[in-house]
Design an enzyme around this catalytic site. Sequence first.
Site, PDB file in Angstrom:
ATOM      1  N   TYR A  95       2.589  -5.199  24.791  1.00 35.81           N
ATOM      2  CA  TYR A  95       4.002  -4.951  24.500  1.00 35.81           C
ATOM      3  C   TYR A  95       4.831  -5.418  25.701  1.00 35.81           C
ATOM      4  O   TYR A  95       4.703  -4.886  26.808  1.00 35.81           O
ATOM      5  CB  TYR A  95       4.266  -3.463  24.260  1.00 35.81           C
ATOM      6  CG  TYR A  95       3.781  -2.920  22.945  1.00 35.81           C
ATOM      7  CD1 TYR A  95       3.316  -3.757  21.932  1.00 35.81           C
ATOM      8  CD2 TYR A  95       3.784  -1.549  22.693  1.00 35.81           C
ATOM      9  CE1 TYR A  95       2.870  -3.245  20.724  1.00 35.81           C
ATOM     10  CE2 TYR A  95       3.352  -1.031  21.481  1.00 35.81           C
ATOM     11  CZ  TYR A  95       2.887  -1.883  20.496  1.00 35.81           C
ATOM     12  OH  TYR A  95       2.459  -1.371  19.308  1.00 35.81           O
TER      13      TYR A  95
ATOM     14  N   PHE B 225       5.736   0.470  11.149  1.00 36.97           N
ATOM     15  CA  PHE B 225       6.823  -0.016  10.300  1.00 36.97           C
ATOM     16  C   PHE B 225       7.231   1.070   9.297  1.00 36.97           C
ATOM     17  O   PHE B 225       7.308   0.830   8.083  1.00 36.97           O
ATOM     18  CB  PHE B 225       6.428  -1.287   9.550  1.00 36.97           C
ATOM     19  CG  PHE B 225       6.116  -2.478  10.410  1.00 36.97           C
ATOM     20  CD1 PHE B 225       6.468  -2.500  11.748  1.00 36.97           C
ATOM     21  CD2 PHE B 225       5.466  -3.590   9.890  1.00 36.97           C
ATOM     22  CE1 PHE B 225       6.173  -3.611  12.550  1.00 36.97           C
ATOM     23  CE2 PHE B 225       5.169  -4.696  10.680  1.00 36.97           C
ATOM     24  CZ  PHE B 225       5.522  -4.705  12.013  1.00 36.97           C
ATOM     25  N   PRO B 226       7.512   2.300   9.770  1.00 42.02           N
ATOM     26  CA  PRO B 226       7.797   3.402   8.838  1.00 42.02           C
ATOM     27  C   PRO B 226       9.096   3.237   8.066  1.00 42.02           C
ATOM     28  O   PRO B 226       9.294   3.919   7.058  1.00 42.02           O
ATOM     29  CB  PRO B 226       7.867   4.623   9.767  1.00 42.02           C
ATOM     30  CG  PRO B 226       8.299   4.054  11.084  1.00 42.02           C
ATOM     31  CD  PRO B 226       7.608   2.729  11.171  1.00 42.02           C
ATOM     32  N   LEU B 227       9.970   2.346   8.533  1.00 40.92           N
ATOM     33  CA  LEU B 227      11.220   2.088   7.818  1.00 40.92           C
ATOM     34  C   LEU B 227      11.198   0.750   7.096  1.00 40.92           C
ATOM     35  O   LEU B 227      12.194   0.358   6.478  1.00 40.92           O
ATOM     36  CB  LEU B 227      12.405   2.111   8.800  1.00 40.92           C
ATOM     37  CG  LEU B 227      12.577   3.389   9.623  1.00 40.92           C
ATOM     38  CD1 LEU B 227      13.776   3.267  10.552  1.00 40.92           C
ATOM     39  CD2 LEU B 227      12.720   4.604   8.709  1.00 40.92           C
ATOM     40  N   GLY B 228      10.056   0.049   7.134  1.00 40.53           N
ATOM     41  CA  GLY B 228      10.012  -1.290   6.553  1.00 40.53           C
ATOM     42  C   GLY B 228      10.937  -2.221   7.331  1.00 40.53           C
ATOM     43  O   GLY B 228      11.431  -1.901   8.411  1.00 40.53           O
ATOM     44  N   GLY B 229      11.161  -3.403   6.768  1.00 39.67           N
ATOM     45  CA  GLY B 229      12.172  -4.306   7.305  1.00 39.67           C
ATOM     46  C   GLY B 229      11.936  -4.844   8.689  1.00 39.67           C
ATOM     47  O   GLY B 229      12.820  -5.477   9.266  1.00 39.67           O
TER      48      GLY B 229
ATOM     49  N   PRO C  43      10.785 -10.476   8.428  1.00 42.11           N
ATOM     50  CA  PRO C  43      11.345 -11.113   7.233  1.00 42.11           C
ATOM     51  C   PRO C  43      10.358 -11.006   6.064  1.00 42.11           C
ATOM     52  O   PRO C  43       9.165 -11.212   6.242  1.00 42.11           O
ATOM     53  CB  PRO C  43      11.524 -12.570   7.675  1.00 42.11           C
ATOM     54  CG  PRO C  43      11.627 -12.520   9.161  1.00 42.11           C
ATOM     55  CD  PRO C  43      10.736 -11.397   9.589  1.00 42.11           C
TER      56      PRO C  43
END
Length: 310
Positions: free
Chosen positions: A67, A222-226, A229
């Site tokens: 990271y 990615f708990p919120l998605g998005g 792309p």
Amino acid sequence: MTFEGTPASARAERPGGAGLMAGRTVSRVGYGAMQLDRLRDDRDAAVALLRHAFDLGVDHVDTAQFYGDGFVNDVIREALRPGDDVLVVSKVGAVSDPGGPIPLRLAQRPHELRASVEANLAALRLERIEVMNLRRVDAGITVPVPDDQIVDLDDQLAEMTALRDEGKIGAIGLSSVTLDVLRRALPAGIVCVQNVHSLVARDDEDLLRFCTDEQIAWVPYFPLGGALPGLAKVTDEPAVLAAAQHLGRTPAQVALAWLLHRAPNVLLIPGTADPGHLEANVAAGSITLDEETLASLDAVPARPFTVPQH
């Protein structure tokens, strides 16, 4: 405003309540440290943000040496204080590649896993990292896999087990795996699984149920998605927007609360570089979703990942 110096005994209660990771009690709302790299030009702000997370009761931080090409682990080392009692979870299976087409390349071979563990230990200045996740490429969204990076699971687990026996890591987790891979790995003593999972990405419901039955922590990323792309955003869903309005919360808070309601072994690691968003993420752990709201959210269909057309 600074957030340094608050002793562990004076911090807030555990956000989201108490969960278990490798036999240790932690806050169910933790912090995913990858976004700290956005504060690369203001290191003091990055350290202050992490200290603020600790003050809010967060005691589970997810990181990786790749990271920010080491910047994030440097910040964590600087932010940690004696007595913080924070569980640092890291991962191996990839390394930084700043000059490459993407700033990351796989490092799946056993000697590369060992080197990555050593790099994490040196950067964090720890004698042992309590949980080390093996980032595989079996499921979800991953980078291209060269032939020399197709490595047998048993060979990887043998190295990870050796590192655990040597005391360099405390426990082994897996990331981006299928149910079959997890079943094969169980004899190694797997304590957590990190896969893509959100309201709109629910391909791994069977894996979540298995982890729940086996008392393995489920730590969705990615708990919120998005995040990429072609990956749908949870916060675009009408049902999420309606629930947020009904509850007087943000759509992101509703999305995180929904994940916490899925099972008691769900631990969240939302990341942010913004103090306000950090506070909102922590506050999501106190949201109770009534049956009607849960039913409306459960009815949202999964949205398949679509590869962007160029």
